[in-house]
Design an enzyme around this catalytic site. Sequence first.
Site, PDB file in Angstrom:
ATOM      1  N   ILE A  18       4.583  -5.178  -4.408  1.00  0.00           N
ATOM      2  CA  ILE A  18       5.578  -5.042  -5.472  1.00  0.00           C
ATOM      3  C   ILE A  18       6.908  -5.671  -5.052  1.00  0.00           C
ATOM      4  O   ILE A  18       7.566  -6.354  -5.840  1.00  0.00           O
ATOM      5  CB  ILE A  18       5.764  -3.548  -5.828  1.00  0.00           C
ATOM      6  CG1 ILE A  18       4.467  -2.988  -6.442  1.00  0.00           C
ATOM      7  CG2 ILE A  18       6.937  -3.347  -6.776  1.00  0.00           C
ATOM      8  CD1 ILE A  18       4.458  -1.469  -6.618  1.00  0.00           C
ATOM      9  N   ASN A  91      12.562  -0.749  -1.998  1.00  0.00           N
ATOM     10  CA  ASN A  91      11.143  -0.804  -2.384  1.00  0.00           C
ATOM     11  C   ASN A  91      10.206  -0.426  -1.240  1.00  0.00           C
ATOM     12  O   ASN A  91       9.145   0.155  -1.493  1.00  0.00           O
ATOM     13  CB  ASN A  91      10.815  -2.223  -2.873  1.00  0.00           C
ATOM     14  CG  ASN A  91       9.327  -2.475  -2.905  1.00  0.00           C
ATOM     15  OD1 ASN A  91       8.620  -2.083  -3.833  1.00  0.00           O
ATOM     16  ND2 ASN A  91       8.800  -3.120  -1.847  1.00  0.00           N
ATOM     17  N   SER A 140      10.275   4.360  -7.164  1.00  0.00           N
ATOM     18  CA  SER A 140       9.703   5.705  -7.113  1.00  0.00           C
ATOM     19  C   SER A 140       8.197   5.611  -7.337  1.00  0.00           C
ATOM     20  O   SER A 140       7.548   4.651  -6.903  1.00  0.00           O
ATOM     21  CB  SER A 140      10.394   6.558  -8.187  1.00  0.00           C
ATOM     22  OG  SER A 140       9.854   7.842  -8.245  1.00  0.00           O
ATOM     23  N   SER A 141       7.633   6.564  -8.040  1.00  0.00           N
ATOM     24  CA  SER A 141       6.200   6.557  -8.364  1.00  0.00           C
ATOM     25  C   SER A 141       5.948   7.529  -9.503  1.00  0.00           C
ATOM     26  O   SER A 141       6.611   8.577  -9.590  1.00  0.00           O
ATOM     27  CB  SER A 141       5.383   7.001  -7.152  1.00  0.00           C
ATOM     28  OG  SER A 141       4.053   7.318  -7.539  1.00  0.00           O
ATOM     29  N   TYR A 155       3.607  12.455  -0.175  1.00  0.00           N
ATOM     30  CA  TYR A 155       4.116  11.184  -0.729  1.00  0.00           C
ATOM     31  C   TYR A 155       4.870  11.443  -2.036  1.00  0.00           C
ATOM     32  O   TYR A 155       5.981  10.935  -2.241  1.00  0.00           O
ATOM     33  CB  TYR A 155       2.938  10.239  -0.961  1.00  0.00           C
ATOM     34  CG  TYR A 155       3.270   9.006  -1.755  1.00  0.00           C
ATOM     35  CD1 TYR A 155       3.937   7.937  -1.164  1.00  0.00           C
ATOM     36  CD2 TYR A 155       2.923   8.907  -3.109  1.00  0.00           C
ATOM     37  CE1 TYR A 155       4.239   6.801  -1.902  1.00  0.00           C
ATOM     38  CE2 TYR A 155       3.218   7.778  -3.845  1.00  0.00           C
ATOM     39  CZ  TYR A 155       3.871   6.724  -3.244  1.00  0.00           C
ATOM     40  OH  TYR A 155       4.184   5.607  -3.978  1.00  0.00           O
ATOM     41  N   LYS A 159       8.992  10.814  -3.318  1.00  0.00           N
ATOM     42  CA  LYS A 159       9.490  10.094  -4.502  1.00  0.00           C
ATOM     43  C   LYS A 159      10.358  11.011  -5.364  1.00  0.00           C
ATOM     44  O   LYS A 159      11.323  10.568  -5.993  1.00  0.00           O
ATOM     45  CB  LYS A 159       8.322   9.508  -5.291  1.00  0.00           C
ATOM     46  CG  LYS A 159       7.522   8.460  -4.507  1.00  0.00           C
ATOM     47  CD  LYS A 159       8.395   7.299  -4.014  1.00  0.00           C
ATOM     48  CE  LYS A 159       7.569   6.189  -3.382  1.00  0.00           C
ATOM     49  NZ  LYS A 159       8.399   5.040  -2.934  1.00  0.00           N
ATOM     50  N   THR A 190      -2.071  -3.752  -5.094  1.00  0.00           N
ATOM     51  CA  THR A 190      -1.429  -4.258  -3.870  1.00  0.00           C
ATOM     52  C   THR A 190      -2.295  -3.842  -2.673  1.00  0.00           C
ATOM     53  O   THR A 190      -3.286  -3.120  -2.834  1.00  0.00           O
ATOM     54  CB  THR A 190      -0.016  -3.653  -3.667  1.00  0.00           C
ATOM     55  OG1 THR A 190      -0.156  -2.256  -3.355  1.00  0.00           O
ATOM     56  CG2 THR A 190       0.869  -3.813  -4.884  1.00  0.00           C
TER      57      THR A 190
HETATM   58  P1  NAP Z   1       2.541  -2.660   0.209  1.00  0.00           P
HETATM   59  O1  NAP Z   1       1.761  -3.713  -0.524  1.00  0.00           O
HETATM   60  O2  NAP Z   1       1.865  -1.837   1.231  1.00  0.00           O
HETATM   61  O3  NAP Z   1       3.838  -3.357   0.853  1.00  0.00           O
HETATM   62  C1  NAP Z   1       4.751  -2.547   1.529  1.00  0.00           C
HETATM   63  C2  NAP Z   1       5.991  -3.347   1.902  1.00  0.00           C
HETATM   64  O4  NAP Z   1       6.892  -2.452   2.548  1.00  0.00           O
HETATM   65  C3  NAP Z   1       5.704  -4.459   2.884  1.00  0.00           C
HETATM   66  O5  NAP Z   1       6.598  -5.511   2.635  1.00  0.00           O
HETATM   67  C4  NAP Z   1       5.980  -3.810   4.243  1.00  0.00           C
HETATM   68  O6  NAP Z   1       6.421  -4.715   5.238  1.00  0.00           O
HETATM   69  C5  NAP Z   1       7.129  -2.880   3.881  1.00  0.00           C
HETATM   70  N1  NAP Z   1       7.147  -1.717   4.774  1.00  0.00           N
HETATM   71  C6  NAP Z   1       6.255  -0.687   4.800  1.00  0.00           C
HETATM   72  N2  NAP Z   1       6.585   0.174   5.763  1.00  0.00           N
HETATM   73  C7  NAP Z   1       7.685  -0.326   6.379  1.00  0.00           C
HETATM   74  C8  NAP Z   1       8.486   0.117   7.461  1.00  0.00           C
HETATM   75  N3  NAP Z   1       8.229   1.233   8.127  1.00  0.00           N
HETATM   76  N4  NAP Z   1       9.547  -0.654   7.808  1.00  0.00           N
HETATM   77  C9  NAP Z   1       9.818  -1.786   7.148  1.00  0.00           C
HETATM   78  N5  NAP Z   1       9.095  -2.250   6.123  1.00  0.00           N
HETATM   79  C10 NAP Z   1       8.044  -1.530   5.739  1.00  0.00           C
HETATM   80  O7  NAP Z   1       3.189  -1.613  -0.824  1.00  0.00           O
HETATM   81  P2  NAP Z   1       3.339  -1.658  -2.431  1.00  0.00           P
HETATM   82  O8  NAP Z   1       2.104  -1.140  -3.027  1.00  0.00           O
HETATM   83  O9  NAP Z   1       3.858  -2.996  -2.839  1.00  0.00           O
HETATM   84  O10 NAP Z   1       4.453  -0.539  -2.648  1.00  0.00           O
HETATM   85  C11 NAP Z   1       5.830  -0.853  -2.715  1.00  0.00           C
HETATM   86  C12 NAP Z   1       6.597   0.365  -3.211  1.00  0.00           C
HETATM   87  O11 NAP Z   1       6.092   0.773  -4.487  1.00  0.00           O
HETATM   88  C13 NAP Z   1       6.466   1.587  -2.292  1.00  0.00           C
HETATM   89  O12 NAP Z   1       7.688   2.284  -2.259  1.00  0.00           O
HETATM   90  C14 NAP Z   1       5.402   2.428  -2.998  1.00  0.00           C
HETATM   91  O13 NAP Z   1       5.518   3.804  -2.698  1.00  0.00           O
HETATM   92  C15 NAP Z   1       5.726   2.142  -4.442  1.00  0.00           C
HETATM   93  N6  NAP Z   1       4.603   2.358  -5.367  1.00  0.00           N
HETATM   94  C16 NAP Z   1       3.451   1.647  -5.246  1.00  0.00           C
HETATM   95  C17 NAP Z   1       2.427   1.860  -6.143  1.00  0.00           C
HETATM   96  C18 NAP Z   1       1.142   1.102  -6.094  1.00  0.00           C
HETATM   97  O14 NAP Z   1       0.204   1.466  -6.851  1.00  0.00           O
HETATM   98  N7  NAP Z   1       0.999   0.072  -5.288  1.00  0.00           N
HETATM   99  C19 NAP Z   1       2.565   2.845  -7.145  1.00  0.00           C
HETATM  100  C20 NAP Z   1       3.757   3.559  -7.219  1.00  0.00           C
HETATM  101  C21 NAP Z   1       4.774   3.305  -6.327  1.00  0.00           C
HETATM  102  P3  NAP Z   1       5.345  -5.529   6.191  1.00  0.00           P
HETATM  103  O15 NAP Z   1       4.655  -6.490   5.285  1.00  0.00           O
HETATM  104  O16 NAP Z   1       6.162  -6.215   7.207  1.00  0.00           O
HETATM  105  O17 NAP Z   1       4.414  -4.508   6.714  1.00  0.00           O
END
Ligand code: NAP
Length: 250
Positions: A18, A91, A140-141, A155, A159, A190
Amino acid sequence: MGVLTGRTALVTGASRGIGRGIAERLGRDGARVAVHYGRNETAAKETVAAIEAAGGSAFAIGVELGVPGDAEALWEEFDRHADGLDILVNNAGIGSARPIGEITEDDFDRVFAVNVKAPFFLLKHGMTRLRDGGRVVNISSGLARTAVMPDNVAYAMTKGALDVFSRDLSKVLGARGITVNSVAPGIIDTDNTAELLHGSPDGWARAAAYSALGGVGTPADVADVVAFLVSDGGRWVTGSWVDATGGSLT
Ligand code: NAP
């Protein structure tokens, strides 16, 4: 000229998922984008390259979040590339899908450190860098508002805390014309959801069934909502929780 030309944006966790979608969109809208990442420098450089290929401007900054001193370290790195910012998108986040009977104190502390403490201290140390009229968006979520996945309780709690932060911070920064909002995605395709969506033959269909629109969201679906909030059109929306779940809470 894009609607964000002349603005500087920082998107945490923009190497993948995201965050990458948001960074690319803000770059297309003309912002100079700080593409933050934790460990995956190669992926962050791909995001920067994609923004540049589309005619935009970006730079990568790598700092692990969820460890002591993370926020100050991130700003120190940011300051090497830019002089202040207009848009901060918190994010970066991690999941936690262990039920309460199995979760350890370390698991709990870790998910709160990355998802709550890091954004809080990024703001504490970043408020002076954020220019008047700026924007803060916290990702958030939908799980902050529904118990359909109770094994994700820790988790979901992170949020909920982030949403309270958005609400109260909007009062703190409002006098400076800075808006603060939460954007809540539903299930988005993702790396984070790879197991949920692809780990079983009917994973995708079950996930899609949550949405009133009958689908699984993409990073661009969330990025477009963020793009509105950070644009001039979003100037009168603050302290709010924006449902970007594709109708998964209906
Ligand atoms: P993702 O594909 O796992 O990507 C996570 C990103 O955050 C990556 O760029 C990662 O960096 C970085 N990150 C994770 N932990 C970190 C840490 N300890 N220090 C620094 N950077 C860190 O996640 P996503 O699905 O895009 O989710 C992004 C946001 O949306 C999150 O806050 C998640 O809770 C929220 N969200 C996601 C969903 C969903 O269905 N995917 C739904 C609701 C909310 P690296 O690449 O360097 O590891």
